[in-house]
Design a protein around this motif. Structure first.
Motif, PDB file in Angstrom:
ATOM      1  N   ARG A  17      14.915 -53.666 -38.126  1.00 32.99           N
ATOM      2  CA  ARG A  17      14.842 -52.289 -38.624  1.00 32.99           C
ATOM      3  C   ARG A  17      13.888 -51.450 -37.781  1.00 32.99           C
ATOM      4  O   ARG A  17      14.160 -50.286 -37.495  1.00 32.99           O
ATOM      5  N   LYS A  50      13.726 -41.973 -42.696  1.00 35.81           N
ATOM      6  CA  LYS A  50      14.308 -42.844 -43.724  1.00 35.81           C
ATOM      7  C   LYS A  50      14.268 -44.304 -43.280  1.00 35.81           C
ATOM      8  O   LYS A  50      14.014 -45.200 -44.097  1.00 35.81           O
ATOM      9  N   ALA A  51      14.506 -44.560 -42.014  1.00 33.17           N
ATOM     10  CA  ALA A  51      14.468 -45.931 -41.498  1.00 33.17           C
ATOM     11  C   ALA A  51      13.067 -46.514 -41.646  1.00 33.17           C
ATOM     12  O   ALA A  51      12.894 -47.660 -42.076  1.00 33.17           O
ATOM     13  N   GLU A  53      10.759 -45.438 -43.768  1.00 31.14           N
ATOM     14  CA  GLU A  53      10.494 -45.560 -45.199  1.00 31.14           C
ATOM     15  C   GLU A  53      11.111 -46.841 -45.752  1.00 31.14           C
ATOM     16  O   GLU A  53      10.519 -47.499 -46.611  1.00 31.14           O
ATOM     17  N   SER A  54      12.262 -47.201 -45.253  1.00 31.62           N
ATOM     18  CA  SER A  54      12.924 -48.433 -45.670  1.00 31.62           C
ATOM     19  C   SER A  54      12.064 -49.654 -45.326  1.00 31.62           C
ATOM     20  O   SER A  54      11.915 -50.574 -46.132  1.00 31.62           O
ATOM     21  N   ALA A  58      10.169 -52.171 -48.043  1.00 29.68           N
ATOM     22  CA  ALA A  58      10.370 -53.619 -47.980  1.00 29.68           C
ATOM     23  C   ALA A  58       9.024 -54.337 -47.890  1.00 29.68           C
ATOM     24  O   ALA A  58       8.803 -55.355 -48.560  1.00 29.68           O
TER      25      ALA A  58
END
Length: 95
Positions: A17, A50-51, A53-54, A58
């Motif tokens: 990610r 957003k990436a 934040e992901s 996690a």
């Protein structure tokens, strides 16, 4: 001093990610260098945000499931400190 990290089992997915987000940021740099229309750049900034934040969510989930849960079972000042850390991390994420 901190013990073993809770995200060890998810490390490869997190790195994947992060590499994807890194590629998105490089793409945004190229867009700015190429004088791309601002709305298109903003759309890509949003996707990169957003990436990241992901990844953050996690990591927070793993921290709660591993570090905080373990400290809570132990109780006392260690548990209180882990809860304070988690609360501060959540506050940073929602700012």
């Amino acid at each position: 001093m901190h013990g073993p990290v809770g995200y060890v089992a998810d490390k490869d997915e997190l790195l994947k990610r992060l590499r994807r987000a890194e590629g998105q940021v490089r793409g945004i740099q190229r867009m700015v260098e190429d004088d791309t229309y601002c709305i298109d750049v903003l759309t890509q900034v949003s996707a990169a945000t957003k990436a990241l934040e992901s990844v953050a969510l996690a990591l927070l989930d793993d921290h709660l499931a591993h570090c905080v849960a373990e400290a809570s079972a132990e109780g006392g000042p260690v548990a209180e400190e882990k809860l304070r850390e988690a609360s501060a991390a959540i506050a940073r994420l929602v700012r």
